[in-house]
Design a protein around this motif. Structure first.
Motif, mmCIF file in Angstrom:
data_model
loop_
_atom_site.group_PDB
_atom_site.id
_atom_site.type_symbol
_atom_site.label_atom_id
_atom_site.label_comp_id
_atom_site.label_asym_id
_atom_site.label_seq_id
_atom_site.Cartn_x
_atom_site.Cartn_y
_atom_site.Cartn_z
ATOM 1 N N UNK A 252 0.837 -1.199 0.000
ATOM 2 C CA UNK A 252 0.000 0.000 0.000
ATOM 3 C C UNK A 252 0.872 1.250 0.000
ATOM 4 N N UNK A 253 0.409 2.270 -0.738
ATOM 5 C CA UNK A 253 1.129 3.546 -0.770
ATOM 6 C C UNK A 253 0.496 4.598 0.129
ATOM 7 N N UNK A 254 -0.752 4.385 0.514
ATOM 8 C CA UNK A 254 -1.453 5.379 1.321
ATOM 9 C C UNK A 254 -2.288 4.667 2.377
ATOM 10 N N UNK A 255 -2.409 5.318 3.538
ATOM 11 C CA UNK A 255 -3.152 4.729 4.649
ATOM 12 C C UNK A 255 -4.187 5.728 5.158
ATOM 13 N N UNK A 256 -5.356 5.202 5.481
ATOM 14 C CA UNK A 256 -6.436 6.032 6.004
ATOM 15 C C UNK A 256 -6.941 5.428 7.307
ATOM 16 N N UNK A 257 -7.655 6.245 8.072
ATOM 17 C CA UNK A 257 -8.166 5.805 9.370
ATOM 18 C C UNK A 257 -9.597 6.296 9.548
ATOM 19 N N UNK A 258 -10.326 5.626 10.422
ATOM 20 C CA UNK A 258 -11.676 6.048 10.765
ATOM 21 C C UNK A 258 -11.930 5.810 12.239
ATOM 22 N N UNK A 259 -12.807 6.623 12.820
ATOM 23 C CA UNK A 259 -13.151 6.473 14.230
ATOM 24 C C UNK A 259 -14.649 6.580 14.439
ATOM 25 N N UNK A 260 -15.307 5.461 14.718
ATOM 26 C CA UNK A 260 -16.753 5.456 14.943
ATOM 27 C C UNK A 260 -17.052 5.757 16.409
ATOM 28 N N UNK A 261 -18.014 6.645 16.627
ATOM 29 C CA UNK A 261 -18.346 7.136 17.966
ATOM 30 C C UNK A 261 -19.813 6.834 18.261
ATOM 31 N N UNK A 262 -20.077 6.277 19.434
ATOM 32 C CA UNK A 262 -21.446 6.001 19.855
ATOM 33 C C UNK A 262 -21.855 6.926 20.995
ATOM 34 N N UNK B 114 -12.600 16.769 12.490
ATOM 35 C CA UNK B 114 -13.889 16.688 11.801
ATOM 36 C C UNK B 114 -15.092 16.849 12.720
ATOM 37 N N UNK B 115 -14.907 16.636 14.028
ATOM 38 C CA UNK B 115 -16.050 16.704 14.946
ATOM 39 C C UNK B 115 -15.834 17.637 16.131
ATOM 40 N N UNK C 191 -22.723 15.142 -0.119
ATOM 41 C CA UNK C 191 -24.033 14.697 0.337
ATOM 42 C C UNK C 191 -24.041 13.318 0.961
ATOM 43 N N UNK C 192 -22.968 12.541 0.786
ATOM 44 C CA UNK C 192 -22.912 11.202 1.373
ATOM 45 C C UNK C 192 -22.647 11.291 2.876
ATOM 46 N N UNK C 193 -23.070 10.244 3.583
ATOM 47 C CA UNK C 193 -22.884 10.165 5.029
ATOM 48 C C UNK C 193 -21.793 9.162 5.356
ATOM 49 N N UNK C 194 -21.036 9.461 6.406
ATOM 50 C CA UNK C 194 -19.899 8.626 6.771
ATOM 51 C C UNK C 194 -19.539 8.861 8.229
ATOM 52 N N UNK C 195 -18.660 8.010 8.749
ATOM 53 C CA UNK C 195 -18.084 8.257 10.056
ATOM 54 C C UNK C 195 -16.867 9.153 9.918
ATOM 55 N N UNK C 196 -16.399 9.737 11.018
ATOM 56 C CA UNK C 196 -15.190 10.562 10.961
ATOM 57 C C UNK C 196 -13.994 9.748 10.469
ATOM 58 N N UNK C 197 -13.134 10.393 9.707
ATOM 59 C CA UNK C 197 -11.945 9.694 9.238
ATOM 60 C C UNK C 197 -11.279 10.425 8.094
ATOM 61 N N UNK C 198 -10.127 9.913 7.700
ATOM 62 C CA UNK C 198 -9.396 10.531 6.607
ATOM 63 C C UNK C 198 -8.016 9.921 6.474
ATOM 64 N N UNK C 199 -7.166 10.594 5.742
ATOM 65 C CA UNK C 199 -5.834 10.077 5.453
ATOM 66 C C UNK C 199 -4.910 10.218 6.651
ATOM 67 N N UNK C 200 -4.083 9.210 6.852
ATOM 68 C CA UNK C 200 -3.012 9.306 7.833
ATOM 69 C C UNK C 200 -1.963 10.279 7.306
ATOM 70 N N UNK C 201 -1.383 11.074 8.202
ATOM 71 C CA UNK C 201 -0.426 12.105 7.795
ATOM 72 C C UNK C 201 0.923 11.855 8.471
#
Length: 201
Positions: free
Chosen positions: A28-38, A89-90, A61-71
């Motif tokens: 992989x050349x790029x890594x992303x992360x996400x964090x779901x919150x309840x 993001x939040x 307009x799409x819905x998603x959980x918080x997240x994005x590219x690792x830096x």
């Protein structure tokens, strides 16, 4: 500013220098992360935080959980990236990385280079300091350039949305992992509630 956070013991493998983590995955050349919150004040009916992408952004307009590219420039570890993305993001501060929900991978065409960028995304369930508050009082603050609305969604509405009859437009392939991963997060939440009930008997 991010606050100190803890990591569940079974996730410490992710809490290594980001350079070491990425070097171990040369495919992989790029890594992303996400964090779901309840929001957990009503364990019988958990709600997950969803963000609606700004209409001017990709997948508007799409819905998603918080997240994005690792830096690599700012994230010492992959988990630092989760904490940073959630805060950006939040406006919420991660207190604990609780569990891994999913690992997804896909390819993205780099039009300027004419080749494919190989991406891996690691999505986690996280607790936030503000999660101690009632859901209506949790101070979610959106980054307007990225997201235009947020909701605390129930599982039933997410399921209807995946079937095309709900209120949330979810991303399509190849990045269409949000729907299944959100449902995996709800399943995890149910498992934890069942364990707590069993332990209290």
């Amino acid at each position: 500013m991010a606050r100190p956070y803890t990591v569940a013991s079974h996730l410490h493998y992710f809490n290594i220098p980001l350079a070491d983590f990425t070097a171990a995955r040369p495919e992989f050349e790029s890594f992303a992360v996400g964090g779901y919150i309840f929001a957990r004040h009503d364990p019988a009916k958990p709600r997950i935080l969803l963000l609606q992408r700004a209409i001017t952004d990709t997948m508007g307009g799409c819905w998603e959980g918080p997240g994005g590219a690792s830096e690599p420039e700012s994230d010492k570890t992959l988990l630092d990236g989760v904490v940073r993305e959630v805060l950006e993001e939040t406006g919420l501060h991660v207190s604990r990385i609780v569990d891994l929900v999913a690992v997804d991978s896909w390819q993205h065409l780099r039009r300027n280079r004419g080749d494919m960028l190989r991406i891996a995304k690691y999505s986690f369930i996280v607790d936030v300091y503000e999660g101690e508050l009632p859901r209506e009082q949790i101070p979610v603050r959106l980054e307007a350039s990225e997201h235009q609305a947020f909701e605390w969604a129930v599982e039933e509405e997410v399921r209807r949305s995946m079937q095309g009859s709900g209120r949330y437009q979810l991303p399509l392939p190849p990045t269409g992992h949000q729907g299944p991963n959100i449902l995996r997060s709800f399943a995890w939440c149910k498992e934890q509630a069942a364990k707590s009930t069993k332990e209290s008997l």
